[in-house]
Design an enzyme around this catalytic site. Structure first.
Site, PDB file in Angstrom:
ATOM      1  N   SER A  45      37.271  58.215  45.858  1.00 16.47           N
ATOM      2  CA  SER A  45      36.739  59.415  46.218  1.00 16.47           C
ATOM      3  C   SER A  45      37.288  60.715  45.827  1.00 16.47           C
ATOM      4  CB  SER A  45      36.186  59.164  47.840  1.00 16.47           C
ATOM      5  OG  SER A  45      37.424  58.834  48.442  1.00 16.47           O
ATOM      6  N   ASP A  94      39.687  49.748  57.083  1.00 14.39           N
ATOM      7  CA  ASP A  94      38.427  49.145  57.296  1.00 14.39           C
ATOM      8  C   ASP A  94      38.416  47.966  58.307  1.00 14.39           C
ATOM      9  OD1 ASP A  94      37.157  51.334  56.041  1.00 14.39           O
ATOM     10  OD2 ASP A  94      37.668  50.172  54.123  1.00 14.39           O
ATOM     11  N   HIS A 145      45.468  46.126  49.502  1.00 13.67           N
ATOM     12  CA  HIS A 145      45.186  47.855  49.329  1.00 13.67           C
ATOM     13  C   HIS A 145      46.043  47.643  47.986  1.00 13.67           C
ATOM     14  CE1 HIS A 145      45.522  51.953  49.834  1.00 13.67           C
ATOM     15  NE2 HIS A 145      44.547  51.960  50.910  1.00 13.67           N
ATOM     16  N   ARG A 174      46.655  53.082  59.981  1.00 17.18           N
ATOM     17  CA  ARG A 174      45.117  53.643  60.692  1.00 17.18           C
ATOM     18  C   ARG A 174      44.699  52.415  61.488  1.00 17.18           C
ATOM     19  NH1 ARG A 174      42.655  55.312  55.096  1.00 17.18           N
ATOM     20  NH2 ARG A 174      43.628  53.508  54.451  1.00 17.18           N
ATOM     21  N   HIS A 222      35.669  50.488  48.211  1.00 19.03           N
ATOM     22  CA  HIS A 222      36.398  51.602  49.102  1.00 19.03           C
ATOM     23  C   HIS A 222      35.889  51.717  50.402  1.00 19.03           C
ATOM     24  CE1 HIS A 222      38.240  55.280  49.067  1.00 19.03           C
ATOM     25  NE2 HIS A 222      37.553  56.069  48.332  1.00 19.03           N
TER      26      HIS A 222
HETATM   27  N1  HAX Z   1      40.632  38.933  49.340  1.00 22.31           N
HETATM   28  C1  HAX Z   1      40.419  38.354  48.154  1.00 22.31           C
HETATM   29  N2  HAX Z   1      41.229  38.698  47.061  1.00 22.31           N
HETATM   30  C2  HAX Z   1      41.668  39.748  47.112  1.00 22.31           C
HETATM   31  C3  HAX Z   1      42.098  40.348  48.140  1.00 22.31           C
HETATM   32  C4  HAX Z   1      41.342  40.080  49.386  1.00 22.31           C
HETATM   33  N3  HAX Z   1      41.251  40.920  50.777  1.00 22.31           N
HETATM   34  N4  HAX Z   1      42.774  41.558  47.855  1.00 22.31           N
HETATM   35  C5  HAX Z   1      42.940  41.720  46.716  1.00 22.31           C
HETATM   36  N5  HAX Z   1      42.455  40.412  46.298  1.00 22.31           N
HETATM   37  C6  HAX Z   1      42.656  39.924  44.948  1.00 22.31           C
HETATM   38  C7  HAX Z   1      41.867  41.024  43.798  1.00 22.31           C
HETATM   39  O1  HAX Z   1      40.466  40.992  44.156  1.00 22.31           O
HETATM   40  C8  HAX Z   1      42.506  40.647  42.601  1.00 22.31           C
HETATM   41  O2  HAX Z   1      41.941  39.465  41.861  1.00 22.31           O
HETATM   42  P1  HAX Z   1      41.526  39.539  40.345  1.00 22.31           P
HETATM   43  O3  HAX Z   1      42.893  39.550  39.483  1.00 22.31           O
HETATM   44  O4  HAX Z   1      41.016  38.110  40.366  1.00 22.31           O
HETATM   45  O5  HAX Z   1      40.584  40.400  40.183  1.00 22.31           O
HETATM   46  C9  HAX Z   1      44.091  40.181  42.999  1.00 22.31           C
HETATM   47  O6  HAX Z   1      43.974  39.645  44.335  1.00 22.31           O
HETATM   48  C10 HAX Z   1      45.045  41.383  43.003  1.00 22.31           C
HETATM   49  O7  HAX Z   1      44.535  42.393  43.489  1.00 22.31           O
HETATM   50  P2  HAX Z   1      45.667  43.367  44.235  1.00 22.31           P
HETATM   51  O8  HAX Z   1      46.594  43.989  42.909  1.00 22.31           O
HETATM   52  O9  HAX Z   1      46.448  43.007  45.318  1.00 22.31           O
HETATM   53  O10 HAX Z   1      44.802  44.450  44.740  1.00 22.31           O
HETATM   54  P3  HAX Z   1      43.946  45.548  43.919  1.00 22.31           P
HETATM   55  O11 HAX Z   1      44.798  46.847  43.820  1.00 22.31           O
HETATM   56  O12 HAX Z   1      43.344  45.009  42.607  1.00 22.31           O
HETATM   57  O13 HAX Z   1      42.665  45.775  44.941  1.00 22.31           O
HETATM   58  C11 HAX Z   1      41.756  46.144  47.093  1.00 22.31           C
HETATM   59  C12 HAX Z   1      42.872  46.431  46.301  1.00 22.31           C
HETATM   60  C13 HAX Z   1      41.480  46.912  48.343  1.00 22.31           C
HETATM   61  C14 HAX Z   1      40.319  46.774  46.046  1.00 22.31           C
HETATM   62  C15 HAX Z   1      41.404  44.687  47.266  1.00 22.31           C
HETATM   63  O14 HAX Z   1      42.535  44.280  48.060  1.00 22.31           O
HETATM   64  C16 HAX Z   1      40.239  44.188  48.183  1.00 22.31           C
HETATM   65  O15 HAX Z   1      39.194  43.973  47.246  1.00 22.31           O
HETATM   66  N6  HAX Z   1      40.210  43.875  49.180  1.00 22.31           N
HETATM   67  C17 HAX Z   1      38.816  43.816  50.105  1.00 22.31           C
HETATM   68  C18 HAX Z   1      38.124  44.990  50.098  1.00 22.31           C
HETATM   69  C19 HAX Z   1      38.686  46.176  50.939  1.00 22.31           C
HETATM   70  O16 HAX Z   1      38.996  45.922  52.147  1.00 22.31           O
HETATM   71  N7  HAX Z   1      38.509  47.310  50.521  1.00 22.31           N
HETATM   72  C20 HAX Z   1      39.118  48.389  51.325  1.00 22.31           C
HETATM   73  C21 HAX Z   1      40.064  49.055  50.668  1.00 22.31           C
HETATM   74  C22 HAX Z   1      40.761  50.157  51.443  1.00 22.31           C
HETATM   75  C23 HAX Z   1      39.718  51.519  51.329  1.00 22.31           C
HETATM   76  O17 HAX Z   1      39.854  52.029  50.224  1.00 22.31           O
HETATM   77  N8  HAX Z   1      38.739  51.897  52.145  1.00 22.31           N
HETATM   78  O18 HAX Z   1      38.116  52.773  52.086  1.00 22.31           O
END
Ligand code: HAX
Length: 419
Positions: A233, A364, A309, A318, A263
């Protein structure tokens, strides 16, 4: 003249001069080597942006202008807005002046209500909220002054005006989106004697006999306000801002990025996941049941929302602040108890999946349970609350970007092409 404008008028020109000297002296320094994997990996870890409002060290979490978040949990969001912009906490006079500025600017033009009313009634609340911000673009002071030919050195001034005008109106707009979208009754007019977050709580129309919900809203709007400049964002808004689009365009665009499930929308998904577990097991599940459900989620190829994250490698402070709030005000609420239990179980599960770099809860993971407790049970609304708060950081970052002359530079990132 508002005290905030006066203060920024004193400090911003000095900072601009410091940056000029800093670049003269160190402009050739290398700050980041970039690997191909990072180019394909969303520029993770590449230092390519400036953000002075806040930083997120992976082992510490959010620090706003040098102050760790846990020292700010008792502050009002408007105090933190002042801090984001100036680097200092406001004194009582400065805070009151800022609050009066916001109260004086809170009237929303009538056409905004008409636009919201004419959207499909099942529109996502984020689409309604972001549309309302965009439709007010006609009010932009920056656009007006730019058309008149203002000098670059003044760009930050009408951007501050736009920011104050927008921030003042967001609680009314967000509260109306809630009441309209979920048939909660007529719009509630803002009060003239409440702080920014309490006014929002009041206009949502939540029954709040002990003032606990107001307290939660103050905390909520402080905790989500900023998270450095490289998240979806903030970065999207900065890119739009850098083309000299005004803040109405930039904020609305940035918040469209917040509406994605990886996000800001994760907070809606997260509570849905918690409630699914409770449905499945007929109440607050045991730790064994939660462990199995977590594995089932992962094995079906889904993420566990609220965990992981891109930057953090610890429990998000948080999340800790929300957990403390829940322990104090609703320790026996079954949904909150499930959130707390998930925290005992899920990090251990995620730690066993090699590719996941951060097994800990993010912001979150817990916020939805607290909102649910006070009666805000429509999950699709949760990201709007996040957006009202994140507007503070986005506005602060973009006012500073105008002063520092970041215009155009983000539109010139070099791209890599494999063919
Ligand atoms: N559950 C399952 N798999 C997960 C995971 C979770 N909570 N967190 C990471 N992974 C997976 C990723 O999907 C990725 O898989 P692929 O390689 O198959 O695509 C792998 O682990 C490596 O990911 P990473 O390097 O640890 O994390 P990223 O930087 O790629 O992603 C995310 C960060 C926040 C997007 C990820 O942890 C996620 O999808 N979490 C769940 C959704 C979530 O809670 N989002 C909110 C984040 C906070 C925020 O911005 N709020 O606004």
């Amino acid at each position: 003249m508002s005290l905030l404008k006066q203060k920024l008028g004193e400090i911003l020109p000095k900072q601009v001069e410091e940056i000029r000297q800093f670049l003269n002296e160190y402009g050739d320094r290398i700050v980041s080597d970039v690997k191909l994997a990072q180019v394909y990996g969303g520029l993770r870890g590449v230092k390519a942006l400036v953000c002075d409002t806040s930083e997120v060290p992976p082992d510490k979490g959010l620090i706003i202008r040098g102050i760790p978040l846990k020292e700010l949990v008792d502050k009002l969001p408007e105090e933190v807005f002042w801090l984001l912009l100036t680097g200092e906490m406001p004194n009582d006079t400065e805070l009151r002046d800022l609050q009066n500025e916001l109260l004086a600017r809170q009237r929303v033009p009538d056409y905004v209500w008409k636009v919201i009313d004419s959207m499909p009634e099942n529109s996502h609340p984020m689409a309604m909220f972001n549309t309302a911000i965009l439709v007010m673009e006609i009010e932009s002071e920056f656009a007006r002054r730019y058309a008149e030919g203002m000098p670059k050195s003044e760009y930050w001034i009408p951007t501050l005006e736009d920011a104050l005008n927008i921030i003042a109106k967001l609680p009314s707009i967000a509260a109306y989106v809630y009441r309209k979208r979920f048939n909660k009754g007529p719009r509630i007019e803002p009060a003239n004697d409440l702080d920014w977050a309490a006014n929002y709580a009041y206009m949502l129309g939540v029954d709040d006999p002990n003032g606990e919900f107001r307290q939660l809203m103050r905390l909520y709007l402080t905790l989500h306000c900023d998270h450095e400049g490289g998240n979806v964002s903030s970065f999207s808004a900065a890119t739009i801002n850098s083309g000299l689009s005004d803040l109405y365009y930039a904020l609305s665009g940035g918040l469209n990025g917040l509406a994605g499930p990886l996000h800001g929308l994760a907070n809606q998904e997260c509570l849905a996941w918690i409630l699914d577990t409770m449905d499945k097991f007929g109440g607050a599940p045991t730790e064994e049941q939660l462990e199995k459900y977590a594995w089932d989620t992962l094995n079906s190829g889904k993420v566990i929302p609220g965990y992981g994250h891109a930057v953090l490698r610890i429990t998000d402070p948080r999340f800790e602040a929300f957990l403390e709030f829940g322990k104090k005000y609703m320790p026996n609420d079954p949904v909150f108890k499930t959130v707390a239990r998930v925290f005992n179980v899920v990090p251990n599960v995620l730690s066993q999946v090699k590719k996941i770099k951060d097994p800990w809860p993010n912001v979150d993971a817990g916020s939805g349970a607290l909102l649910y407790h006070y009666g805000i049970q429509e999950f699709s609304y949760y990201t709007v609350l996040f957006a009202v708060s994140r507007a503070l950081g986005i506005c602060a970052q973009n006012i500073i970007a105008r002063a520092y002359g970041f215009s155009n530079y983000q539109t010139q990132i070099a791209t890599y092409c494999k063919i």
